[in-house]
Enzyme design. Structure first.
Site, PDB file in Angstrom:
ATOM      1  N   TYR A 139      34.367   5.104 -22.344  1.00  0.00           N
ATOM      2  CA  TYR A 139      35.694   5.727 -22.450  1.00  0.00           C
ATOM      3  C   TYR A 139      36.003   6.376 -21.110  1.00  0.00           C
ATOM      4  O   TYR A 139      35.399   7.371 -20.730  1.00  0.00           O
ATOM      5  CB  TYR A 139      35.678   6.760 -23.583  1.00  0.00           C
ATOM      6  CG  TYR A 139      37.033   7.395 -23.904  1.00  0.00           C
ATOM      7  CD1 TYR A 139      38.207   7.058 -23.234  1.00  0.00           C
ATOM      8  CD2 TYR A 139      37.123   8.346 -24.907  1.00  0.00           C
ATOM      9  CE1 TYR A 139      39.419   7.637 -23.541  1.00  0.00           C
ATOM     10  CE2 TYR A 139      38.337   8.938 -25.237  1.00  0.00           C
ATOM     11  CZ  TYR A 139      39.483   8.584 -24.554  1.00  0.00           C
ATOM     12  OH  TYR A 139      40.677   9.177 -24.858  1.00  0.00           O
ATOM     13  N   LYS A 167      37.376   1.527 -22.768  1.00  0.00           N
ATOM     14  CA  LYS A 167      38.711   2.028 -23.079  1.00  0.00           C
ATOM     15  C   LYS A 167      39.196   2.754 -21.834  1.00  0.00           C
ATOM     16  O   LYS A 167      38.598   3.742 -21.401  1.00  0.00           O
ATOM     17  CB  LYS A 167      38.682   2.993 -24.266  1.00  0.00           C
ATOM     18  CG  LYS A 167      40.060   3.585 -24.559  1.00  0.00           C
ATOM     19  CD  LYS A 167      40.014   4.728 -25.563  1.00  0.00           C
ATOM     20  CE  LYS A 167      41.410   5.324 -25.714  1.00  0.00           C
ATOM     21  NZ  LYS A 167      41.428   6.551 -26.540  1.00  0.00           N
TER      22      LYS A 167
END
Length: 309
Positions: A139, A167
């Site tokens: 992330y 992400k």
């Protein structure tokens, strides 16, 4: 690790909100109601315990309670558990718990507060990766963590079979494209900034994970359907409508407080955001009601155009 079906992680994945009761404690029944709400909307999966889920404002035990409630009713949804925490020990504990309750993947930001070297961040993530058999999704959100993931570190991490994607919530679609190039065709890149979902998809993202998806999943599903069908002009028109809504949501003291207020109008009560995230003030109730009505109007239009197609 068994072969991972990457298609399960593509498409529209809602970054799920936290659910609290009147005392501000985790409300597991509220969590289950919210999961069922998204199942009915037709989204691909849920990202649990991230920014929208207020994971960094919850204890380790609270985060476990949330994920356990999600998994009880998740059905066919793909569940990604965000397990990032300030300490590596907490993160590993959350990763192992996610595996034990049946989550499909884990994900994590770098450790927050301290400004860490790339070697420290790599070590932090590697401890989580090594602690379970689950696939791992990086992330990358430098605007909140203060850590900017380099292309070289991403390339190194992506060489591991368990590291299946990233992400990316930085605001550069160029960086998104560079990460996709570094990871290769079989490495997932998931768009983070909701206001540029279509831009991200156009330049290489495999799907997206977003917080504002939670109050208008139908509109993001519509953008995705138009994109897949090659209807780019229509896809842009729906992205413009989404951005109109996002601009209004961002006018409140807290995005998450505003999103929860909208959800209440949609029949799902998640409680208030946990302080220091601010709720919507009473003086803004009428404005929230108008915004909720606008979202419903756009949703109706999206559903009608789907029927016509």
């Amino acid at each position: 690790m068994a072969t991972v079906n990457l298609d399960a992680f593509k498409g529209i994945i809602v970054a799920m909100y936290a659910c609290y009761d009147q005392n501000g404690d985790i409300h597991q029944e509220g969590v289950k109601q919210l999961v069922r709400h998204y199942i009915n909307k037709g989204v691909k999966g849920l990202y649990v315990g991230g920014s929208s889920g207020e994971g960094m404002l919850q204890t380790t035990e609270e985060r476990k309670l949330v994920l356990e409630a999600v998994m009880e009713v998740a059905g066919d949804l793909t569940i990604i558990a965000h397990v990032g925490a300030p300490s590596t020990r907490e993160s590993v504990e959350l990763a192992q718990h996610a595996e034990s309750v049946g989550a499909h993947a884990i994900s994590a930001v770098p450790s927050i507060y301290y400004r860490l070297s790339p070697n420290s961040v790599e070590s932090h993530w590697q401890a989580m990766i090594d602690s379970t058999a689950l696939p791992f999704i990086i992330y990358h959100i430098p605007q909140t963590t203060g850590f900017h993931l380099s292309k070289s570190l991403l390339t190194k991490m992506a060489a591991q079979d368990k590291v299946i994607g990233v992400k990316i919530s930085s605001e550069s679609t160029y960086e998104l494209q560079q990460f996709k190039e570094a990871g290769g065709d079989h490495f997932l890149v998931l768009n983070g900034p909701d206001e540029q979902y279509l831009a991200g998809r156009s330049i290489g993202a495999d799907g997206g994970i977003g917080g504002t998806y939670g109050v208008m999943p139908e509109l993001f599903l519509k953008i995705e359907a138009c994109y897949r069908n090659g209807q780019m002009d229509e896809a842009r028109a729906w992205q413009y409508k989404v951005n109109e809504i996002i601009n209004e949501l961002l006018s409140y003291p807290s995005l998450y407080g505003a999103c929860k207020a909208i959800l209440r109008h949609q029949g799902v009560d998640c409680g208030e955001a946990r302080l220091p995230l601010l709720p919507v003030e009473r003086k803004d109730d009428d404005r929230i009601s108008v915004l909720a009505g606008k979202i419903q109007q756009y949703v109706n239009q999206a559903c009608e155009s789907t029927v016509e197609a």
